[in-house]
Motif scaffolding. Structure first.
Motif, PDB file in Angstrom:
ATOM      1  N   ALA A 109     -16.063  -7.727  -0.564  1.00  0.00           N
ATOM      2  CA  ALA A 109     -15.069  -6.678  -0.324  1.00  0.00           C
ATOM      3  C   ALA A 109     -15.392  -5.433  -1.149  1.00  0.00           C
ATOM      4  CB  ALA A 109     -13.670  -7.190  -0.650  1.00  0.00           C
ATOM      5  N   MET A 110     -15.836  -5.629  -2.390  1.00  0.00           N
ATOM      6  CA  MET A 110     -16.195  -4.490  -3.227  1.00  0.00           C
ATOM      7  C   MET A 110     -17.380  -3.730  -2.616  1.00  0.00           C
ATOM      8  SD  MET A 110     -17.367  -4.253  -7.208  1.00  0.00           S
ATOM      9  CE  MET A 110     -18.975  -4.927  -6.842  1.00  0.00           C
ATOM     10  N   LYS A 111     -18.353  -4.483  -2.123  1.00  0.00           N
ATOM     11  CA  LYS A 111     -19.535  -3.858  -1.502  1.00  0.00           C
ATOM     12  C   LYS A 111     -19.119  -3.028  -0.287  1.00  0.00           C
ATOM     13  CE  LYS A 111     -24.024  -4.920   0.424  1.00  0.00           C
ATOM     14  NZ  LYS A 111     -24.531  -5.641   1.535  1.00  0.00           N
ATOM     15  N   ARG A 112     -18.262  -3.580   0.554  1.00  0.00           N
ATOM     16  CA  ARG A 112     -17.785  -2.846   1.738  1.00  0.00           C
ATOM     17  C   ARG A 112     -17.008  -1.598   1.336  1.00  0.00           C
ATOM     18  NH1 ARG A 112     -15.730  -5.753   6.316  1.00  0.00           N
ATOM     19  NH2 ARG A 112     -15.153  -3.693   7.046  1.00  0.00           N
ATOM     20  N   MET A 113     -16.170  -1.723   0.307  1.00  0.00           N
ATOM     21  CA  MET A 113     -15.407  -0.559  -0.154  1.00  0.00           C
ATOM     22  C   MET A 113     -16.343   0.537  -0.643  1.00  0.00           C
ATOM     23  SD  MET A 113     -12.164  -0.494   0.269  1.00  0.00           S
ATOM     24  CE  MET A 113     -11.593   0.727  -0.880  1.00  0.00           C
ATOM     25  N   LYS A 114     -17.371   0.159  -1.404  1.00  0.00           N
ATOM     26  CA  LYS A 114     -18.333   1.154  -1.903  1.00  0.00           C
ATOM     27  C   LYS A 114     -19.057   1.832  -0.746  1.00  0.00           C
ATOM     28  CE  LYS A 114     -19.285  -0.228  -6.601  1.00  0.00           C
ATOM     29  NZ  LYS A 114     -20.289  -0.567  -7.586  1.00  0.00           N
ATOM     30  N   GLU A 115     -19.424   1.042   0.270  1.00  0.00           N
ATOM     31  CA  GLU A 115     -20.095   1.605   1.447  1.00  0.00           C
ATOM     32  C   GLU A 115     -19.206   2.624   2.160  1.00  0.00           C
ATOM     33  OE1 GLU A 115     -21.012  -1.884   3.730  1.00  0.00           O
ATOM     34  OE2 GLU A 115     -22.753  -2.397   2.497  1.00  0.00           O
ATOM     35  N   GLN A 116     -17.886   2.416   2.062  1.00  0.00           N
ATOM     36  CA  GLN A 116     -16.926   3.324   2.699  1.00  0.00           C
ATOM     37  C   GLN A 116     -16.503   4.450   1.758  1.00  0.00           C
ATOM     38  OE1 GLN A 116     -13.674   0.912   4.179  1.00  0.00           O
ATOM     39  NE2 GLN A 116     -15.034  -0.395   5.354  1.00  0.00           N
ATOM     40  N   GLY A 117     -17.100   4.491   0.574  1.00  0.00           N
ATOM     41  CA  GLY A 117     -16.773   5.545  -0.381  1.00  0.00           C
ATOM     42  C   GLY A 117     -15.542   5.265  -1.218  1.00  0.00           C
ATOM     43  N   GLY A 118     -15.091   4.020  -1.232  1.00  0.00           N
ATOM     44  CA  GLY A 118     -13.899   3.657  -1.987  1.00  0.00           C
ATOM     45  C   GLY A 118     -14.225   2.764  -3.166  1.00  0.00           C
ATOM     46  N   SER A 119     -13.200   2.176  -3.750  1.00  0.00           N
ATOM     47  CA  SER A 119     -13.407   1.291  -4.897  1.00  0.00           C
ATOM     48  C   SER A 119     -12.497   0.068  -4.810  1.00  0.00           C
ATOM     49  CB  SER A 119     -13.136   2.034  -6.211  1.00  0.00           C
ATOM     50  OG  SER A 119     -11.769   2.391  -6.304  1.00  0.00           O
ATOM     51  N   SER A 168       0.826  -1.198   0.000  1.00  0.00           N
ATOM     52  CA  SER A 168       0.000   0.000   0.000  1.00  0.00           C
ATOM     53  C   SER A 168       0.859   1.246   0.000  1.00  0.00           C
ATOM     54  CB  SER A 168      -0.961   0.006   1.187  1.00  0.00           C
ATOM     55  OG  SER A 168      -0.256  -0.071   2.389  1.00  0.00           O
ATOM     56  N   GLN A 169       0.275   2.295  -0.553  1.00  0.00           N
ATOM     57  CA  GLN A 169       0.940   3.582  -0.635  1.00  0.00           C
ATOM     58  C   GLN A 169      -0.165   4.625  -0.578  1.00  0.00           C
ATOM     59  OE1 GLN A 169       3.758   3.878  -3.860  1.00  0.00           O
ATOM     60  NE2 GLN A 169       3.371   6.052  -4.078  1.00  0.00           N
ATOM     61  N   GLY A 170      -0.099   5.485   0.407  1.00  0.00           N
ATOM     62  CA  GLY A 170      -1.168   6.456   0.571  1.00  0.00           C
ATOM     63  C   GLY A 170      -2.469   5.721   0.851  1.00  0.00           C
ATOM     64  N   GLY A 171      -3.517   6.076   0.142  1.00  0.00           N
ATOM     65  CA  GLY A 171      -4.809   5.428   0.333  1.00  0.00           C
ATOM     66  C   GLY A 171      -5.075   4.313  -0.645  1.00  0.00           C
ATOM     67  N   ARG A 211     -10.304  -2.251   7.117  1.00  0.00           N
ATOM     68  CA  ARG A 211     -10.291  -1.601   8.435  1.00  0.00           C
ATOM     69  C   ARG A 211      -9.362  -0.385   8.450  1.00  0.00           C
ATOM     70  NH1 ARG A 211     -10.575  -7.092  10.156  1.00  0.00           N
ATOM     71  NH2 ARG A 211      -8.312  -7.222  10.303  1.00  0.00           N
ATOM     72  N   GLY A 212      -8.531  -0.256   7.416  1.00  0.00           N
ATOM     73  CA  GLY A 212      -7.559   0.838   7.374  1.00  0.00           C
ATOM     74  C   GLY A 212      -8.090   2.056   6.635  1.00  0.00           C
ATOM     75  N   GLN A 213      -7.186   2.962   6.340  1.00  0.00           N
ATOM     76  CA  GLN A 213      -7.537   4.202   5.645  1.00  0.00           C
ATOM     77  C   GLN A 213      -7.280   4.053   4.152  1.00  0.00           C
ATOM     78  OE1 GLN A 213      -8.953   6.831   7.285  1.00  0.00           O
ATOM     79  NE2 GLN A 213      -8.975   5.395   8.989  1.00  0.00           N
ATOM     80  N   ILE A 214      -7.860   3.034   3.551  1.00  0.00           N
ATOM     81  CA  ILE A 214      -7.654   2.737   2.144  1.00  0.00           C
ATOM     82  C   ILE A 214      -8.910   3.135   1.369  1.00  0.00           C
ATOM     83  CG2 ILE A 214      -7.258   0.877   0.462  1.00  0.00           C
ATOM     84  CD1 ILE A 214      -4.831   1.352   2.203  1.00  0.00           C
TER      85      ILE A 214
END
Length: 113
Positions: A69-79, A12-15, A42-45
């Motif tokens: 995992a994709m669903k959780r990322m979307k819920e957190q505003g990520g991809s 990882s690097q940044g987010g 669980r991190g700042q990704i």
């Protein structure tokens, strides 16, 4: 039962994070990928790229881990994106229609730029 192996590594690097999986992704090995993805969630990704170039086989259990995992990322505003799937994995994505659900790229290299 033959020894089926799945190796999972993360960088990882940044987010942004790249998860590299090699081997077979199935009922027996999917928990390894799930654990790696859960740790990142669980991190700042905000972006995860799953490099599938080394995955020779993926069953429905593996696809469900990726979908969750994709669903959780979307819920957190990520991809979450899939990169470089081999023809066998690409075929599963196409047959199930998941190629329209996931963002699929041909290369994972630019992920940490």
């Amino acid at each position: 039962m033959p020894d089926v192996e799945l190796n999972v590594s993360t960088a990882s690097q940044g987010g942004h994070a790249v998860v590299t999986a090699t081997g077979e992704l199935d009922l027996y090995t999917a928990p390894r990928l799930q654990a790696a993805l859960a740790g990142l969630l669980r991190g700042q990704i905000d972006r995860i790229v799953v490099d599938l170039a080394g995955v020779e086989f993926c069953d429905s259990t593996g696809m469900n881990v990726l979908l969750a995992a994709m669903k959780r990322m979307k819920e957190q505003g990520g991809s979450l994106e899939l990169a470089a799937p081999r023809p066998a994995v690409k075929r599963i994505l196409q047959v199930t229609g998941l190629d329209t659900v996931f963002t699929v790229t041909d290369d994972a290299a630019p992920a940490l730029d």
